[in-house]
Design an enzyme around this catalytic site. Structure first.
Site, short mmCIF file in Angstrom:
data_model
loop_
_atom_site.label_atom_id
_atom_site.label_comp_id
_atom_site.label_asym_id
_atom_site.label_seq_id
_atom_site.Cartn_x
_atom_site.Cartn_y
_atom_site.Cartn_z
CG ASP A 72 -1.78 1.24 1.28
OD1 ASP A 72 -2.75 1.26 0.50
OD2 ASP A 72 -1.50 2.19 2.04
CE1 TYR A 77 0.42 7.87 2.55
CE2 TYR A 77 0.77 5.56 2.01
CZ TYR A 77 -0.02 6.55 2.52
OH TYR A 77 -1.26 6.23 3.03
CE LYS A 106 -3.82 4.67 0.36
NZ LYS A 106 -2.43 4.54 0.85
CG HIS A 139 -4.58 9.63 -0.03
ND1 HIS A 139 -3.21 9.56 -0.15
CD2 HIS A 139 -4.84 9.25 1.24
CE1 HIS A 139 -2.67 9.14 0.97
NE2 HIS A 139 -3.65 8.97 1.84
N1 LIG Z 1 -5.53 6.07 3.42
C1 LIG Z 1 -5.02 6.86 4.33
O1 LIG Z 1 -5.37 8.05 4.46
C2 LIG Z 1 -4.01 6.30 5.28
C3 LIG Z 1 -3.73 6.98 6.48
C4 LIG Z 1 -2.78 6.42 7.35
C5 LIG Z 1 -2.15 5.23 7.02
N2 LIG Z 1 -2.43 4.59 5.83
C6 LIG Z 1 -1.73 3.33 5.45
O2 LIG Z 1 -1.76 2.44 6.55
C7 LIG Z 1 -0.44 2.07 6.92
C8 LIG Z 1 -0.33 1.78 8.39
O3 LIG Z 1 -0.75 2.87 9.16
P1 LIG Z 1 0.14 3.49 10.31
O4 LIG Z 1 1.57 3.44 9.91
O5 LIG Z 1 -0.49 4.78 10.64
O6 LIG Z 1 -0.15 2.57 11.56
P2 LIG Z 1 0.14 1.11 12.10
O7 LIG Z 1 0.52 0.17 11.03
O8 LIG Z 1 -1.05 0.78 12.94
O9 LIG Z 1 1.34 1.34 13.11
C9 LIG Z 1 2.65 1.50 12.68
C10 LIG Z 1 3.52 1.53 13.92
O10 LIG Z 1 3.44 0.28 14.61
C11 LIG Z 1 4.73 -0.24 14.83
N3 LIG Z 1 4.59 -1.71 14.70
C12 LIG Z 1 4.35 -2.42 13.57
N4 LIG Z 1 4.20 -3.73 13.85
C13 LIG Z 1 4.37 -3.86 15.20
C14 LIG Z 1 4.33 -4.97 16.09
N5 LIG Z 1 4.10 -6.20 15.64
N6 LIG Z 1 4.57 -4.73 17.40
C15 LIG Z 1 4.80 -3.49 17.87
N7 LIG Z 1 4.84 -2.38 17.07
C16 LIG Z 1 4.61 -2.58 15.75
C17 LIG Z 1 5.60 0.37 13.76
O11 LIG Z 1 6.93 0.52 14.19
P3 LIG Z 1 8.15 -0.22 13.42
O12 LIG Z 1 8.13 0.23 12.00
O13 LIG Z 1 9.35 0.21 14.19
O14 LIG Z 1 7.86 -1.70 13.57
C18 LIG Z 1 4.96 1.76 13.58
O15 LIG Z 1 5.46 2.65 14.55
C19 LIG Z 1 0.42 3.25 6.41
O16 LIG Z 1 1.78 2.90 6.31
C20 LIG Z 1 -0.27 3.54 5.10
O17 LIG Z 1 0.16 2.61 4.10
C21 LIG Z 1 -3.35 5.10 4.97
#
Ligand SMILES: NC(=O)c1ccc[n+]([C@@H]2O[C@H](COP(=O)([O-])OP(=O)(O)OC[C@H]3O[C@@H](n4cnc5c(N)ncnc54)[C@H](OP(=O)(O)O)[C@@H]3O)[C@@H](O)[C@H]2O)c1
Length: 347
Positions: A72, A77, A106, A139
Site C-alpha cells: 500500500d 508518501y 493513491k 486518497h
Molecule cells: N488512506 C489513508 O489516508 C491512510 C492513512 C494512514 C495510514 N495509511 C496506510 O496504513 C499504513 C499503516 O498505518 P500506520 O503506519 O499509521 O499505523 P500502524 O501500522 O497501525 O502502526 C505502525 C507503527 O506500529 C509499529 N509496529 C508495527 N508492527 C508492530 C508490532 N508487531 N509490534 C509493535 N509495534 C509494531 C511500527 O513501528 P516499526 O516500523 O518500528 O515496527 C509503527 O510505529 C500506512 O503505512 C499507510 O500505508 C493510509
C-alpha cells in the site's frame, strides 16, 4: 474456531497460491491478498519521514521473501520508487512474478481535476516501474489547489469529477480496479449512485478504538472490500506520541493472545481479518514484518471479537482538521483545528 467464523472464512477467503496468504474476491473479478504492507513512514519533527539508504526498498524485498504480496503506497508518501525497485529486483531474482503481486497507490488531493488524474497515475506508475496498478484509490474526497510549492488552498472540484478521472484510468488500462479512501457513507453512496465503474475497495482507519462497524457493514454490503489503515491504534507509539486507549499489554488483548499463542498486535490484526477487513500494518522492522503476517493459522472467537469491539470510542488518529472547512471534509469537525504537517512553516 466458532462455526460462524469458519463459514465466513470459507465463503470470503480462498488460499492464495504462492505465499500462503489468503485472498479476498473483488467485484471486478480480481483478488486482493488479505494483508497489505503499509509504507507511509510517519512523521517526525521535520514532517513526513523519508526512507534513508534504501531502507524501504530492503523492507519490501524482505516482505516479499516472507510472504507479503500486497503493498500500500500513495503519491504523497514518496515511497513508490523504492517499492518499484524492490519489486523489480525480486522479479529479476525469480522470487515472484508481477501477477503474484497486488499494488495499491493513491491519487493526491492536488490532482482532482478529471484531466489531471491519468497523468498523476502515470507519474506513480513511472516511479513504481509498472504498466498498471491493481488498485488506484482517491486518497481523500478533498481537492486542493497547489498554488505554491508548499502551499495549498481548497479546490471546489467535486469528487465525482475526480471519480470520472479514475474511471478513465481503468479505460486506459492504467488501473485494474479503483476505489476510495477516507470517504464517509454519504460520499461513498454518491460514488455508487453516480459512478459508471463500481469501486472495488474502501480504505479507512480501523483499529480497536475506531471499529467503523456501520461504514464497514455498509461498504461490504455493497460488494466492496474494506482495507483498514493504522490497525494497531493506541497499541503503539505513533508520530512520537502515545494516544489514549488499549496498550500492547492490555489485559483483554493479552488474554486472547495467550489463548492463541500469539502476540497482542497479531490478535488485533486478526480482529480485522475476522471481520473480512484487509489490515494495512506498517513496519520497517524485519522481526515485526514476520510477526504481522503470521496471523492466518488461527481465528478469534465471537466473544473475543466482541471484547475488542468494546474499546470503540470512535477515536481517529488521522483527523486532518486543518481541512475541516472544505465542502467535502468527510469527518466530524473539532473546535481547535491543528496545523497541516504537509505544509512547512504552519504553526
Ligand atoms: N488512506 C489513508 O489516508 C491512510 C492513512 C494512514 C495510514 N495509511 C496506510 O496504513 C499504513 C499503516 O498505518 P500506520 O503506519 O499509521 O499505523 P500502524 O501500522 O497501525 O502502526 C505502525 C507503527 O506500529 C509499529 N509496529 C508495527 N508492527 C508492530 C508490532 N508487531 N509490534 C509493535 N509495534 C509494531 C511500527 O513501528 P516499526 O516500523 O518500528 O515496527 C509503527 O510505529 C500506512 O503505512 C499507510 O500505508 C493510509
Amino acid at each position: 474456531m466458532a462455526l460462524s467464523n469458519r463459514v465466513v472464512l470459507l465463503c470470503l477467503i480462498s488460499m492464495a497460491s504462492s505465499s500462503g496468504v489468503p485472498t479476498l474476491k473483488l467485484n471486478n473479478g480480481g483478488k486482493m491478498p488479505a494483508i497489505a504492507l503499509g509504507t507511509f513512514l510517519g512523521f517526525d519533527q521535520n514532517g513526513p519521514v523519508k526512507s534513508q539508504n534504501k531502507q524501504l526498498r530492503d523492507v519490501v524485498m524482505e516482505a516479499i521473501e516472507v510472504g507479503y504480496r500486497h503493498f500500500d503506497t500513495a503519491a504523497i508518501y514518496d515511497t513508490e520508487e523504492e517499492i518499484g525497485e524492490a519489486i523489480k529486483l525480486k522479479i529479476k531474482e525469480g522470487a515472484v512474478k508481477r501477477e503474484d503481486l497486488f499494488v495499491t497507490t493513491k491519487l493526491w488531493n492536488t490532482h482532482h481535476k478529471r484531466s489531471q488524474v491519468a497523468d498523476a497515475l502515470k507519474t506513480s506508475l513511472d516511479k513504481l516501474g509498472l504498466d498498471c496498478v491493481d488498485l488506484y484509490l482517491m486518497h481523500w474526497p478533498i481537492g486542493l489547489n497547489k498554488i505554491l510549492q508548499e502551499d495549498y488552498t481548497h479546490s471546489s472540484t467535486d469528487f465525482m469529477e475526480t471519480w470520472r478521472g479514475l474511471e478513465d484510468a481503468v479505460s486506459l488500462g492504467l488501473a485494474k480496479g479503483i476505489g476510495v479512501s477516507n470517504f464517509n457513507r454519504e460520499q461513498l453512496q454518491r460514488v455508487l449512485d453516480e459512478g459508471a465503474v463500481k469501486p472495488v475497495a474502501l480504505q479507512i482507519e480501523v483499529h480497536p478504538q475506531i471499529s467503523q462497524k456501520e461504514l464497514v457493514t455498509f461498504a461490504q454490503s455493497q460488494g466492496l472490500v474494506v482495507m483498514g489503515y493504522s490497525p494497531f491504534g493506541s497499541l503503539v507509539r505513533r508520530f512520537g506520541m502515545m494516544f489514549p486507549g488499549p496498550r500492547i499489554d492490555d489485559p483483554t488483548l493479552v488474554k486472547a493472545a495467550e489463548r492463541h499463542g500469539k502476540t497482542t498486535p497479531q490478535v488485533v490484526l486478526r480482529w480485522l481479518v475476522d471481520r473480512n477487513i484487509v489490515p494495512v500494518p506498517k513496519t520497517t522492522n524485519f522481526k515485526r514484518l514476520r510477526e504481522n503476517i503470521d496471523i492466518f493459522d488461527f481465528a478469534l472467537e465471537k466473544s473475543e471479537i466482541e471484547d475488542i469491539d468494546k474499546f470503540d470510542s470512535k477515536t481517529r488518529f488521522t483527523l486532518p482538521s486543518f481541512w475541516q472547512s472544505h465542502p467535502y471534509y468527510p469527518f466530524e469537525k473539532v473546535e481547535n483545528p491543528i496545523a497541516d504537517p504537509f505544509v512547512k512553516g504552519q504553526k
